[in-house]
Design a protein around this motif. Structure first.
Motif, short mmCIF file in Angstrom:
data_model
loop_
_atom_site.label_atom_id
_atom_site.label_comp_id
_atom_site.label_asym_id
_atom_site.label_seq_id
_atom_site.Cartn_x
_atom_site.Cartn_y
_atom_site.Cartn_z
N LEU A 12 0.87 -1.17 0.00
CA LEU A 12 0.00 0.00 0.00
C LEU A 12 0.91 1.23 0.00
CD1 LEU A 12 -3.00 0.62 -0.02
CD2 LEU A 12 -2.91 0.82 2.45
N ASN A 13 0.55 2.25 -0.75
CA ASN A 13 1.42 3.42 -0.89
C ASN A 13 1.59 4.15 0.44
OD1 ASN A 13 -0.38 6.13 -0.97
ND2 ASN A 13 -1.56 4.41 -1.74
N VAL A 14 2.74 4.79 0.61
CA VAL A 14 3.03 5.64 1.77
C VAL A 14 3.44 7.01 1.27
CG1 VAL A 14 3.67 3.70 3.27
CG2 VAL A 14 5.43 4.83 1.92
N ASP A 15 3.63 7.97 2.19
CA ASP A 15 3.94 9.35 1.81
C ASP A 15 5.12 9.45 0.83
OD1 ASP A 15 1.90 10.27 3.39
OD2 ASP A 15 3.19 10.91 5.04
N ALA A 16 6.17 8.69 1.05
CA ALA A 16 7.38 8.83 0.25
C ALA A 16 7.26 8.17 -1.13
CB ALA A 16 8.57 8.23 0.99
N ASP A 17 6.25 7.33 -1.33
CA ASP A 17 6.10 6.64 -2.63
C ASP A 17 5.68 7.61 -3.72
OD1 ASP A 17 6.69 4.21 -1.46
OD2 ASP A 17 4.58 3.65 -1.19
N ASP A 18 6.26 7.43 -4.90
CA ASP A 18 5.81 8.24 -6.04
C ASP A 18 4.89 7.43 -6.95
OD1 ASP A 18 7.70 6.56 -7.10
OD2 ASP A 18 8.82 8.13 -8.14
N THR A 19 4.61 6.18 -6.59
CA THR A 19 3.70 5.35 -7.36
C THR A 19 2.65 4.73 -6.44
OG1 THR A 19 5.06 3.37 -7.13
CG2 THR A 19 5.45 4.75 -9.08
N LEU A 20 1.56 4.27 -7.04
CA LEU A 20 0.54 3.55 -6.30
C LEU A 20 -0.20 2.65 -7.27
CD1 LEU A 20 -2.62 5.66 -5.47
CD2 LEU A 20 -1.03 6.28 -7.25
N GLN A 21 -0.86 1.64 -6.71
CA GLN A 21 -1.69 0.74 -7.52
C GLN A 21 -3.08 1.34 -7.60
OE1 GLN A 21 -0.90 -3.61 -6.72
NE2 GLN A 21 -0.13 -2.71 -4.83
N VAL A 22 -3.69 1.25 -8.79
CA VAL A 22 -5.03 1.78 -9.01
C VAL A 22 -5.87 0.73 -9.72
CG1 VAL A 22 -6.39 3.63 -10.05
CG2 VAL A 22 -4.09 4.12 -9.22
N ALA A 23 -7.05 0.47 -9.19
CA ALA A 23 -8.00 -0.44 -9.85
C ALA A 23 -8.83 0.40 -10.81
CB ALA A 23 -8.89 -1.11 -8.81
N VAL A 24 -8.73 0.10 -12.09
CA VAL A 24 -9.39 0.91 -13.10
C VAL A 24 -10.30 0.09 -14.02
CG1 VAL A 24 -7.64 2.71 -13.15
CG2 VAL A 24 -7.39 0.71 -14.62
N GLY A 25 -10.54 -1.15 -13.68
CA GLY A 25 -11.31 -2.04 -14.54
C GLY A 25 -12.75 -1.61 -14.75
N VAL A 26 -13.22 -1.76 -15.96
CA VAL A 26 -14.61 -1.49 -16.29
C VAL A 26 -15.44 -2.67 -15.80
CG1 VAL A 26 -16.21 -1.14 -18.19
CG2 VAL A 26 -13.93 -0.13 -18.28
N ASN A 27 -16.63 -2.37 -15.31
CA ASN A 27 -17.56 -3.40 -14.83
C ASN A 27 -17.02 -4.24 -13.68
OD1 ASN A 27 -19.55 -2.65 -16.68
ND2 ASN A 27 -18.64 -3.95 -18.26
N SER A 28 -16.28 -3.62 -12.80
CA SER A 28 -15.85 -4.31 -11.60
C SER A 28 -16.41 -3.54 -10.41
CB SER A 28 -14.32 -4.40 -11.52
OG SER A 28 -13.73 -3.12 -11.47
N ALA A 29 -16.62 -4.23 -9.31
CA ALA A 29 -17.21 -3.62 -8.12
C ALA A 29 -16.21 -3.67 -6.97
CB ALA A 29 -18.50 -4.34 -7.75
#
Length: 107
Positions: A70-87
């Motif tokens: 999971l991202n923290v303050d110092a991270d410049d990247t993060l994971q993002v869920a972007v899928g269509v038709n997902s809940a």
């Protein structure tokens, strides 16, 4: 054992294929820049960064999934869920009816 809301935020609410629905994006760094699991984020075209969505946010939207790391303050990247038709289970200011579309209202 019952799950608490905090346990559900950022987890899929259906059989979402995580291999197809997760991407790595960039975010701001610095003090208080970590984005909690379950928050709705949007991709800012001008900077190319993902940020917490607020009222009036437009463009690509996603959810910060509860996945390691999971991202923290110092991270410049993060994971993002972007899928269509997902809940996903997200933090909300009110009730969201099953199957309804929603949009961000506050940060």
């Amino acid at each position: 054992m019952a799950l608490a809301l905090a346990d559900l935020l950022g987890t899929p609410a259906d059989g979402t294929d995580l291999d197809r629905n997760i991407e790595i994006g960039n975010k701001a760094t610095g003090s208080s820049s970590a984005i909690a699991a379950g928050r709705v984020v949007f991709h800012t075209q001008s900077t190319g960064l993902w940020a917490i969505a607020t009222a009036g946010s437009t463009g690509r939207m996603g959810i910060v999934p509860k996945l390691h790391p999971l991202n923290v303050d110092a991270d410049d990247t993060l994971q993002v869920a972007v899928g269509v038709n997902s809940a996903w289970y997200v933090e909300a200011a009110g009730t969201i009816k099953p199957g309804s579309r929603c949009q961000p209202t506050t940060g």
